[in-house]
Design a protein around this motif. Structure first.
Motif, short mmCIF file in Angstrom:
data_model
loop_
_atom_site.label_atom_id
_atom_site.label_comp_id
_atom_site.label_asym_id
_atom_site.label_seq_id
_atom_site.Cartn_x
_atom_site.Cartn_y
_atom_site.Cartn_z
N MET A 5 -6.63 10.07 -6.79
CA MET A 5 -6.30 8.65 -6.65
C MET A 5 -5.10 8.40 -5.75
O MET A 5 -4.90 7.29 -5.28
CB MET A 5 -6.03 8.05 -8.03
N ALA A 6 -4.29 9.43 -5.51
CA ALA A 6 -3.08 9.23 -4.70
C ALA A 6 -3.38 8.69 -3.31
O ALA A 6 -2.74 7.72 -2.86
CB ALA A 6 -2.29 10.53 -4.63
N PRO A 7 -4.34 9.28 -2.56
CA PRO A 7 -4.65 8.71 -1.23
C PRO A 7 -5.11 7.25 -1.32
O PRO A 7 -4.74 6.44 -0.47
CB PRO A 7 -5.76 9.62 -0.71
N ALA A 8 -5.91 6.94 -2.32
CA ALA A 8 -6.39 5.56 -2.46
C ALA A 8 -5.24 4.60 -2.70
O ALA A 8 -5.20 3.50 -2.13
CB ALA A 8 -7.41 5.48 -3.61
N VAL A 9 -4.29 5.00 -3.55
CA VAL A 9 -3.14 4.14 -3.84
C VAL A 9 -2.28 3.95 -2.60
O VAL A 9 -1.86 2.83 -2.27
CB VAL A 9 -2.31 4.74 -4.99
N LEU A 10 -2.02 5.03 -1.87
CA LEU A 10 -1.18 4.94 -0.68
C LEU A 10 -1.84 4.09 0.40
O LEU A 10 -1.19 3.23 1.01
CB LEU A 10 -0.90 6.35 -0.14
N LEU A 11 -3.13 4.32 0.63
CA LEU A 11 -3.82 3.54 1.65
C LEU A 11 -3.92 2.08 1.24
O LEU A 11 -3.76 1.17 2.07
CB LEU A 11 -5.22 4.12 1.87
N GLY A 12 -4.18 1.83 -0.04
CA GLY A 12 -4.25 0.46 -0.51
C GLY A 12 -2.93 -0.26 -0.37
O GLY A 12 -2.88 -1.44 0.04
N ALA A 13 -1.83 0.43 -0.70
CA ALA A 13 -0.51 -0.19 -0.58
C ALA A 13 -0.16 -0.48 0.88
O ALA A 13 0.37 -1.55 1.20
CB ALA A 13 0.55 0.74 -1.20
N ALA A 14 -0.47 0.47 1.77
CA ALA A 14 -0.19 0.27 3.20
C ALA A 14 -1.02 -0.89 3.75
O ALA A 14 -0.52 -1.72 4.53
CB ALA A 14 -0.49 1.54 3.97
N SER A 15 -2.29 -0.97 3.34
CA SER A 15 -3.15 -2.06 3.80
C SER A 15 -2.63 -3.41 3.31
O SER A 15 -2.59 -4.39 4.08
CB SER A 15 -4.59 -1.84 3.30
N ALA A 16 -2.24 -3.47 2.04
CA ALA A 16 -1.74 -4.73 1.47
C ALA A 16 -0.44 -5.15 2.14
O ALA A 16 -0.23 -6.35 2.40
CB ALA A 16 -1.54 -4.57 -0.03
N LEU A 17 0.43 -4.19 2.42
CA LEU A 17 1.70 -4.50 3.07
C LEU A 17 1.47 -5.07 4.47
O LEU A 17 2.06 -6.09 4.85
CB LEU A 17 2.59 -3.26 3.14
N LEU A 18 0.61 -4.40 5.24
CA LEU A 18 0.33 -4.89 6.59
C LEU A 18 -0.31 -6.27 6.55
O LEU A 18 0.04 -7.16 7.34
CB LEU A 18 -0.58 -3.91 7.32
N LEU A 19 -1.23 -6.47 5.62
CA LEU A 19 -1.88 -7.77 5.48
C LEU A 19 -0.85 -8.86 5.17
O LEU A 19 -0.89 -9.95 5.75
CB LEU A 19 -2.92 -7.71 4.37
N ALA A 20 0.09 -8.56 4.29
CA ALA A 20 1.11 -9.54 3.92
C ALA A 20 2.02 -9.87 5.12
O ALA A 20 2.36 -11.04 5.35
CB ALA A 20 1.95 -9.01 2.76
#
Length: 238
Positions: A1-16
């Motif tokens: 799950m670590a890659p999913a969490v990191l990628l999700g967080a990076a995607s959400a940050l860029l989107l914001a």
């Protein structure tokens, strides 16, 4: 799950940051885009090559056609039909997410007085970058799951890496996307692949007796890619 969490967080940050129109990010986008546009105008040969690659070789419809070929091959094996449906659903959902984000943000594309190419609809995220990442990422995982030879795996990995990187760079070079549009496409695409693979492993686990492939070694093909006559996974011996 670590890659999913990191990628999700990076995607959400860029989107914001894109949604908030954070000035440092916009300045970075503008600086890179102005530079690459000057190069594109001056280097007509490279620009024409970029147009061919982005419009034909790495176009989203080319990627979907490649995905359709993989689906047809999977459907030929009864035990792989679940995976074929999974592949169709994931690619369709990725397209829906991509279009939904574009509509929600409505980010304007770069505008030039001397454009070298044109594109329509909203900019973020790049559909070319996201579609290539999703399709090629999923197909790479399926090849790994099948247990192809090291030579085939290295070739496929190189082609996928060049394609995903190349399609993003061509979109920036042609001045139809901001760099963060492409980065967003890569991030959301990678997040989709990781989440889809995790879902596949949970819903359709590899039966016992098929050990993961090791570097330089071989393993039996995945049962889904073997000629079973039933769509049900092999049962454990009693």
């Amino acid at each position: 799950m670590a890659p999913a969490v990191l990628l999700g967080a990076a995607s959400a940050l860029l989107l914001a940051l894109v949604a908030a129109e954070w000035r440092p990010l916009l300045d970075l986008d503008g600086g890179i885009s102005r530079t690459t546009h000057r190069w594109a105008v001056a280097e007509d040969g490279l620009t024409q090559a970029a147009r061919v690659l982005t419009d034909w070789v790495w176009d989203p419809w080319t990627m979907r056609l490649l995905c359709a070929v993989a689906v047809i091959l999977l459907l030929r094996r009864p035990a792989a039909r679940w995976t074929a449906g999974w592949l169709v659903v994931v690619v369709a959902l990725a397209t829906a997410v991509q279009q939904g984000l574009k509509a929600a943000l409505g980010r304007e594309r770069p505008v030039w007085s001397d454009p070298v190419d044109t594109a329509h609809y909203a900019a973020f995220p790049s559909g070319h970058a996201m579609t290539a990442t999703v399709v090629l990422g999923l197909l790479l995982w399926l090849l790994h799951r099948q247990g192809v030879s090291p030579a085939v795996w290295r070739t496929a990995l190189a082609v996928a890496a060049v394609s995903v990187t190349g399609v993003g760079l061509t979109r920036i070079w042609l001045g139809v996307h901001w760099p963060t549009d492409v980065l967003g496409g890569w991030l959301f695409g990678a997040s989709t692949v990781v989440a889809a693979v995790a879902a596949h492993r949970r819903l359709r686990p590899t039966p016992r007796g098929t050990a993961p492939r090791r570097s330089g070694g071989t393993r039996p093909p995945s049962p889904e890619l073997a000629p079973f006559t039933s769509d049900d996974p092999p049962r454990r011996p009693r």
